[in-house]
Write a protein that holds these residues in place. Structure first.
Motif, short mmCIF file in Angstrom:
data_model
loop_
_atom_site.label_atom_id
_atom_site.label_comp_id
_atom_site.label_asym_id
_atom_site.label_seq_id
_atom_site.Cartn_x
_atom_site.Cartn_y
_atom_site.Cartn_z
N THR A 159 0.83 -1.21 0.00
CA THR A 159 0.00 0.00 0.00
C THR A 159 0.86 1.26 0.00
OG1 THR A 159 -1.71 -1.22 1.20
CG2 THR A 159 -1.93 1.17 1.13
N SER A 160 2.02 1.20 0.63
CA SER A 160 2.92 2.37 0.59
C SER A 160 3.44 2.60 -0.82
CB SER A 160 4.09 2.19 1.57
OG SER A 160 4.96 1.16 1.17
N TYR A 190 13.45 -1.97 5.87
CA TYR A 190 14.41 -1.60 4.83
C TYR A 190 13.76 -1.64 3.44
CZ TYR A 190 18.33 -1.44 8.04
OH TYR A 190 19.19 -1.09 9.07
N ASN A 191 12.86 -2.58 3.24
CA ASN A 191 12.18 -2.67 1.94
C ASN A 191 11.37 -1.41 1.64
OD1 ASN A 191 13.13 -5.14 1.10
ND2 ASN A 191 11.41 -6.30 1.93
N VAL A 192 10.63 -0.91 2.64
CA VAL A 192 9.80 0.28 2.35
C VAL A 192 10.67 1.52 2.12
CG1 VAL A 192 7.72 -0.54 3.49
CG2 VAL A 192 9.41 0.72 4.83
N LEU A 193 11.82 1.59 2.81
CA LEU A 193 12.71 2.73 2.57
C LEU A 193 13.35 2.66 1.19
CD1 LEU A 193 14.63 3.19 5.96
CD2 LEU A 193 12.78 4.60 5.05
N ASN A 194 13.47 1.46 0.66
CA ASN A 194 14.15 1.27 -0.63
C ASN A 194 13.16 1.17 -1.79
OD1 ASN A 194 16.63 0.97 -2.02
ND2 ASN A 194 16.27 -1.22 -2.23
N SER A 195 11.88 1.33 -1.54
CA SER A 195 10.88 1.20 -2.60
C SER A 195 10.44 2.57 -3.09
CB SER A 195 9.67 0.42 -2.08
OG SER A 195 9.05 1.10 -1.01
N GLY A 196 9.85 2.57 -4.29
CA GLY A 196 9.35 3.82 -4.86
C GLY A 196 10.44 4.87 -4.96
N ASN A 197 10.17 6.05 -4.44
CA ASN A 197 11.16 7.12 -4.39
C ASN A 197 12.05 6.87 -3.17
OD1 ASN A 197 12.56 9.48 -4.90
ND2 ASN A 197 11.01 10.81 -3.98
N ALA A 198 13.08 6.05 -3.34
CA ALA A 198 13.86 5.51 -2.22
C ALA A 198 14.35 6.58 -1.26
CB ALA A 198 15.04 4.71 -2.75
N ASN A 199 14.35 6.23 0.03
CA ASN A 199 14.75 7.15 1.10
C ASN A 199 15.58 6.40 2.13
OD1 ASN A 199 14.93 9.40 2.78
ND2 ASN A 199 12.90 9.10 3.68
N LEU A 200 16.69 5.81 1.68
CA LEU A 200 17.50 4.97 2.56
C LEU A 200 18.08 5.74 3.73
CD1 LEU A 200 19.29 2.69 -0.04
CD2 LEU A 200 17.50 2.05 1.58
N ASN A 202 16.42 7.83 5.38
CA ASN A 202 15.25 8.14 6.21
C ASN A 202 15.15 9.65 6.47
OD1 ASN A 202 12.88 7.29 7.45
ND2 ASN A 202 13.84 7.09 9.46
N GLN A 203 15.27 10.41 5.41
CA GLN A 203 15.10 11.86 5.49
C GLN A 203 13.65 12.17 5.86
OE1 GLN A 203 16.08 13.93 1.82
NE2 GLN A 203 14.49 15.46 2.21
N PRO A 204 13.41 12.97 6.89
CA PRO A 204 12.04 13.25 7.31
C PRO A 204 11.19 13.88 6.22
CG PRO A 204 13.59 13.94 9.01
CD PRO A 204 14.41 13.60 7.79
N LEU A 205 10.08 13.22 5.91
CA LEU A 205 9.08 13.73 4.98
C LEU A 205 9.65 14.03 3.59
CD1 LEU A 205 7.04 16.07 7.35
CD2 LEU A 205 6.64 13.66 6.78
N LYS A 206 10.54 13.18 3.13
CA LYS A 206 10.99 13.28 1.74
C LYS A 206 9.77 13.10 0.84
CE LYS A 206 14.06 11.23 -1.70
NZ LYS A 206 15.08 10.20 -1.99
N PRO A 207 9.52 14.02 -0.10
CA PRO A 207 8.30 13.96 -0.92
C PRO A 207 8.17 12.65 -1.69
CG PRO A 207 9.37 16.09 -1.15
CD PRO A 207 10.33 15.21 -0.40
N ASN A 208 6.94 12.12 -1.70
CA ASN A 208 6.62 10.89 -2.43
C ASN A 208 7.53 9.73 -2.06
OD1 ASN A 208 6.19 13.20 -5.02
ND2 ASN A 208 4.49 12.19 -4.02
N ALA A 209 7.92 9.68 -0.80
CA ALA A 209 8.77 8.60 -0.29
C ALA A 209 8.22 8.16 1.05
CB ALA A 209 10.21 9.09 -0.15
N VAL A 210 8.86 7.15 1.64
CA VAL A 210 8.48 6.66 2.97
C VAL A 210 9.43 7.21 4.02
CG1 VAL A 210 8.35 4.62 4.45
CG2 VAL A 210 7.43 4.52 2.13
N THR A 211 8.88 7.70 5.12
CA THR A 211 9.65 8.06 6.30
C THR A 211 9.25 7.12 7.42
OG1 THR A 211 9.77 10.41 5.72
CG2 THR A 211 10.15 9.84 8.03
N LEU A 212 10.24 6.52 8.08
CA LEU A 212 9.98 5.70 9.26
C LEU A 212 10.09 6.56 10.51
CD1 LEU A 212 11.97 2.44 8.40
CD2 LEU A 212 9.49 2.81 8.24
N THR A 213 9.10 6.44 11.38
CA THR A 213 9.09 7.24 12.60
C THR A 213 8.60 6.34 13.75
OG1 THR A 213 8.30 9.31 13.60
CG2 THR A 213 6.74 8.12 12.21
N ARG A 214 8.17 6.94 14.85
CA ARG A 214 7.59 6.24 15.98
C ARG A 214 6.47 7.12 16.50
NH1 ARG A 214 12.24 5.51 19.34
NH2 ARG A 214 11.50 7.30 20.50
#
Length: 221
Positions: A159-160, A190-200, A202-214
């Motif tokens: 879904t992400s 790691y898969n979600v950070l590396n998918s789509g517009n990759a954000n390895l 974990n830059q906060p709120l990178k556009p059209n990418a996934v950010t991991l938070t808590r």
């Protein structure tokens, strides 16, 4: 004669080494051989500040059958989601639910839908596939999706990817999702950070990418 014997000896040595290497490779490919894999460290969560007017919470498969059979759902995910859902409701975010038809009446009461919430009955793990989810979110001006639920290596991943394909920025609180094992959960992050517009990174709120938070690192403003 000496030269000929030297060539023969050398050739024999090459054959012996080649045979030894082949035997080693065959042993490595032998069925039942155990391999030890080191668990990678989980990515560090990032702090995020979100606009309630343009952010929606997407709840995936917080249902009785799954959570009753998965220790991490009842022991980790639900305790994190219960107070987080209260904050989401208080901040006035749009809330959407996606699950299969037979599960729609089995959503856990702690995170159950309220009147006016979006409900998507899905047939695929990507809740955007074959549904009106994108249309419903765009109608409310949503640009960012907080995605929670079961499981990080399944529906949350797919879904992400669907969300990024529809131009949303995705935020996943790591304490609100899990998988069948610690290893599967970590690899899922790691898969979600590396998918789509990759954000390895974990830059906060990178556009059209996934950010991991808590959940305790999410602020609504």
């Amino acid at each position: 004669m000496t030269l000929f014997r030297t060539v023969l000896l050398t050739s024999g040595l090459v054959l012996a080494l080649s045979s030894g290497a082949a035997d080693t490779q065959a042993a490595e490919r032998a069925p039942g051989k155990m391999m030890t894999l080191q668990m990678p460290a989980r990515p560090d969560p990032a702090r995020v500040t979100l606009d309630p007017k343009t952010t929606a919470l997407m709840v995936l498969d917080y249902v009785e059958d799954i959570c009753n059979s998965q220790a991490s759902c009842k022991g980790q995910m639900l305790p994190a989601m219960t107070p987080f859902m209260e904050r989401v409701r208080k901040a006035g975010l749009t809330v959407a639910y996606g699950t299969r038809a037979q599960n729609m009446t089995k959503l856990l009461k702690e995170v159950a839908p309220a009147p006016g919430d979006i409900k998507i009955v899905n047939t695929a793990q990507d809740r955007f596939y074959g549904t009106d989810l994108d249309k419903a979110l765009k109608a409310k001006g949503i640009k960012t999706l907080i995605m929670v639920g079961w499981k990080i290596s399944g529906s949350v991943t797919y879904t992400s990817v669907g969300a990024m394909a529809h131009d949303y920025t995705v935020v996943i609180p790591m304490d609100t999702t899990s998988a069948g094992s610690d290893y599967e959960t970590t690899i899922g992050f790691y898969n979600v950070l590396n998918s789509g517009n990759a954000n390895l990174a974990n830059q906060p709120l990178k556009p059209n990418a996934v950010t991991l938070t808590r959940t305790d690192m999410v602020t609504f403003q």
